[in-house]
Design an enzyme around this catalytic site. Structure first.
Site, PDB file in Angstrom:
ATOM      1  N   ASN A  92      52.194 -35.988  20.762  1.00  0.00           N
ATOM      2  CA  ASN A  92      50.850 -36.832  21.007  1.00  0.00           C
ATOM      3  C   ASN A  92      50.312 -36.551  19.644  1.00  0.00           C
ATOM      4  OD1 ASN A  92      47.964 -37.461  21.514  1.00  0.00           O
ATOM      5  ND2 ASN A  92      47.712 -35.810  22.705  1.00  0.00           N
ATOM      6  N   LYS A 100      47.413 -37.713  18.724  1.00  0.00           N
ATOM      7  CA  LYS A 100      45.815 -37.757  18.539  1.00  0.00           C
ATOM      8  C   LYS A 100      45.305 -38.437  17.546  1.00  0.00           C
ATOM      9  CE  LYS A 100      46.164 -33.218  20.924  1.00  0.00           C
ATOM     10  NZ  LYS A 100      45.705 -31.865  21.234  1.00  0.00           N
ATOM     11  N   HIS A 129      44.506 -36.927  29.653  1.00  0.00           N
ATOM     12  CA  HIS A 129      44.610 -35.927  28.706  1.00  0.00           C
ATOM     13  C   HIS A 129      43.366 -35.241  28.797  1.00  0.00           C
ATOM     14  CE1 HIS A 129      44.761 -33.467  24.842  1.00  0.00           C
ATOM     15  NE2 HIS A 129      46.254 -33.656  25.074  1.00  0.00           N
ATOM     16  N   GLU A 141      41.464 -33.796  26.426  1.00  0.00           N
ATOM     17  CA  GLU A 141      40.402 -34.321  25.691  1.00  0.00           C
ATOM     18  C   GLU A 141      39.855 -35.464  25.994  1.00  0.00           C
ATOM     19  OE1 GLU A 141      43.024 -34.205  22.186  1.00  0.00           O
ATOM     20  OE2 GLU A 141      43.265 -32.109  22.448  1.00  0.00           O
ATOM     21  N   GLU A 154      49.109 -29.283  31.170  1.00  0.00           N
ATOM     22  CA  GLU A 154      48.701 -28.993  30.141  1.00  0.00           C
ATOM     23  C   GLU A 154      47.492 -28.093  30.322  1.00  0.00           C
ATOM     24  OE1 GLU A 154      49.882 -31.542  26.398  1.00  0.00           O
ATOM     25  OE2 GLU A 154      48.118 -32.262  27.645  1.00  0.00           O
ATOM     26  N   GLY A 161      45.970 -26.680  21.572  1.00  0.00           N
ATOM     27  CA  GLY A 161      45.125 -26.389  19.999  1.00  0.00           C
ATOM     28  C   GLY A 161      44.706 -25.216  19.758  1.00  0.00           C
ATOM     29  N   SER A 212      50.091 -25.975  22.755  1.00  0.00           N
ATOM     30  CA  SER A 212      50.554 -25.044  21.815  1.00  0.00           C
ATOM     31  C   SER A 212      52.269 -24.828  21.867  1.00  0.00           C
ATOM     32  CB  SER A 212      49.823 -23.608  21.833  1.00  0.00           C
ATOM     33  OG  SER A 212      48.463 -23.804  21.470  1.00  0.00           O
TER      34      SER A 212
HETATM   35  P1  PGA Z   1      48.813 -28.866  21.060  1.00  0.00           P
HETATM   36  O1  PGA Z   1      48.259 -29.973  21.799  1.00  0.00           O
HETATM   37  O2  PGA Z   1      50.273 -28.869  21.042  1.00  0.00           O
HETATM   38  O3  PGA Z   1      48.345 -29.206  19.643  1.00  0.00           O
HETATM   39  O4  PGA Z   1      48.385 -27.494  21.498  1.00  0.00           O
HETATM   40  C1  PGA Z   1      49.055 -30.574  22.934  1.00  0.00           C
HETATM   41  C2  PGA Z   1      48.138 -31.710  23.556  1.00  0.00           C
HETATM   42  O5  PGA Z   1      47.107 -31.945  23.593  1.00  0.00           O
HETATM   43  O6  PGA Z   1      48.988 -32.394  24.236  1.00  0.00           O
END
Ligand code: PGA
Length: 255
Positions: A9, A11, A99, A101, A169, A175, A215
């Site tokens: 992803n 982003k 997601h 976010e 997730e 993140g 992560s």
């Molecule tokens: P990250 O993000 O690997 O940077 O923690 C994962 C995601 O949001 O899909």
């Protein structure tokens, strides 16, 4: 029987030139790994503006691509939004829905996400539906309640599970550098599979891929993949660097 999936992803990252460089490094890395595409599926989720050029960049490679988001209406007065048919027209095979976010930064409700899942599946695309609890919810012992509700809301309407991938997730792991332990991830994945089994029957649940995200790095992907219900990963930060994503793809292929 479930082919593992390594998904990246992006982003809100990458200009067109950066995106082309990343895809060409990924292609070269995959070509240098004979037989890899038989062992793992690879998907990338670039920003919407890059979908058309990415279609060209991945052409002839095993990399599939999708959108990070799409509106549930096919068209209309929705300034700033992109619809599922628009995404489909780029050649995208899949769309991320739910997601964390989108849920927590952009305030997308269960109702909106339910409609998005239906729109994506209705258009014949694959939906990667993300679920996961916040830290407060985990600490209050509500993880299964929250994740169960997220599954019920979007998938309760009798969807075609064949084109659904679930991404677990935990919000507190995204993140943050704070990954779920392999045991925590496996426990949540087993719960998700059990819930899918209640909803769709054992064989449909057994055939559905459940990814872990939060992560994921080259150094922890293999141990996360050890869980029997962990069928791949959804990677954020580490998928922006070709060598890191390739190392994760290797771990997923081996798991
Ligand atoms: P990250 O993000 O690997 O940077 O923690 C994962 C995601 O949001 O899909």
């Amino acid at each position: 029987m479930r082919k593992p999936l390594a998904a990246g992803n992006w982003k809100m990252h990458k200009t067109l030139a950066e995106a082309r460089a990343l895809v060409s490094a990924l292609r070269a890395g995959l070509e240098a790994r004979p037989g890899i595409s038989g062992r793992v599926d690879v998907a990338i989720f670039p920003p919407a503006t890059l979908l058309f050029p990415i279609a060209k960049a991945v052409d002839g490679s095993p990399i599939v691509f999708g959108a990070q988001n799409a509106h549930f209406e096919a068209q209309g007065a929705f300034t700033g939004e992109v619809s599922v048919p628009m995404v489909k027209e780029t050649g995208a095979a899949t769309v991320l829905v739910g997601h964390s976010e989108r849920r927590h930064v952009f305030g997308e409700s269960a109702d909106i996400l339910t409609r998005k899942v239906a729109a994506v599946l209705g258009a014949g695309l694959t939906c990667v539906y993300c679920v996961g609890e916040t830290l407060d919810e985990r600490e209050a012992g509500r993880t299964e309640r929250v994740v169960g509700d997220q599954l019920d809301a979007a998938l309760g309407g009798g969807m075609d599970l064949v084109r659904v991938v679930i991404a677990y997730e935990p919000v507190w792991a995204i993140g943050t550098g704070r990954t779920a332990t392999p045991q925590t991830a496996q426990q949540a994945h087993a719960f998700i599979r059990a819930r899918l089994s209640e909803m769709y029957g054992q064989s449909a649940a057994a055939a559905t891929r459940i990814l872990y995200g939060g992560s994921v790095k080259p150094g922890n992907a293999a141990e996360l993949m050890a869980g029997p219900d962990v069928d791949g990963v959804l990677v954020g930060g580490a998928c922006l660097v070709a060598d890191d994503f390739l190392a994760i793809i290797d771990a997923v292929a081996a798991g």
